[in-house]
Scaffold this motif. Structure first.
Motif, mmCIF file in Angstrom:
data_model
loop_
_atom_site.group_PDB
_atom_site.id
_atom_site.type_symbol
_atom_site.label_atom_id
_atom_site.label_comp_id
_atom_site.label_asym_id
_atom_site.label_seq_id
_atom_site.Cartn_x
_atom_site.Cartn_y
_atom_site.Cartn_z
ATOM 1 N N CYS A 46 1.133 -1.075 -0.225
ATOM 2 C CA CYS A 46 0.098 0.114 0.053
ATOM 3 C C CYS A 46 0.809 1.288 -0.050
ATOM 4 C CB CYS A 46 -1.044 0.113 1.420
ATOM 5 S SG CYS A 46 -1.776 1.443 1.365
ATOM 6 N N MET A 48 0.060 4.205 0.673
ATOM 7 C CA MET A 48 -0.231 5.070 1.651
ATOM 8 C C MET A 48 0.096 4.694 2.995
ATOM 9 S SD MET A 48 -2.371 7.403 0.482
ATOM 10 C CE MET A 48 -3.523 8.187 1.715
ATOM 11 N N CYS A 49 0.253 3.543 3.501
ATOM 12 C CA CYS A 49 0.840 3.093 4.848
ATOM 13 C C CYS A 49 1.862 2.063 4.826
ATOM 14 C CB CYS A 49 -0.363 2.806 5.411
ATOM 15 S SG CYS A 49 -1.151 1.109 5.084
ATOM 16 N N HIS A 67 -7.478 -1.281 1.067
ATOM 17 C CA HIS A 67 -6.438 -0.269 1.636
ATOM 18 C C HIS A 67 -7.069 1.032 0.939
ATOM 19 C CE1 HIS A 67 -3.206 -1.491 4.194
ATOM 20 N NE2 HIS A 67 -3.671 -2.655 3.919
ATOM 21 N N HIS A 71 -8.227 4.390 3.246
ATOM 22 C CA HIS A 71 -7.460 5.628 3.341
ATOM 23 C C HIS A 71 -8.145 6.853 2.664
ATOM 24 C CE1 HIS A 71 -4.204 3.678 4.829
ATOM 25 N NE2 HIS A 71 -3.828 2.684 3.937
HETATM 26 ZN ZN LIG Z 1 -2.785 1.387 3.543
#
Ligand SMILES: [Zn+2]
Length: 87
Positions: A46, A48-49, A67, A71
């Motif tokens: 992912c 984002m994270c 995800h 997000h």
């Molecule tokens: Zn994520």
């Protein structure tokens, strides 16, 4: 030789995949939702994270979609606060 190489690309596991299994194919995988054939094992993460996933492409899609969904929700929460909607 060619047959041997093809067999090396096959993964017998139906769970617990690791980095060594990435790029191999799961000939058959039975789940409560259906039976999957010739699925590729992929390694995705992912953006984002930084969560990471190794497994069948179908599940990787679910991982990424899940995800993305989460997000997007988190982002909407932050935007909400910026709009003065905080408690
Ligand atoms: Zn994520």
């Amino acid at each position: 030789m060619t047959q041997e190489q093809a067999e090396n690309d096959v993964c017998e596991k139906t769970e617990g995949w690791t980095h060594e299994d990435v790029g191999k194919r799961i000939v058959k995988r039975e789940t409560p939702n259906g039976t999957y054939f010739n699925e590729l094992i992929v390694n995705v993460f992912c953006q984002m994270c930084a969560a990471e996933f190794i497994g069948p492409s179908r599940e990787a899609g679910g991982f990424l979609g899940g995800h993305e969904c989460l997000h997007a929700w988190e982002f909407s929460q932050v935007m909400g606060r910026n709009d003065g909607l905080t408690e």
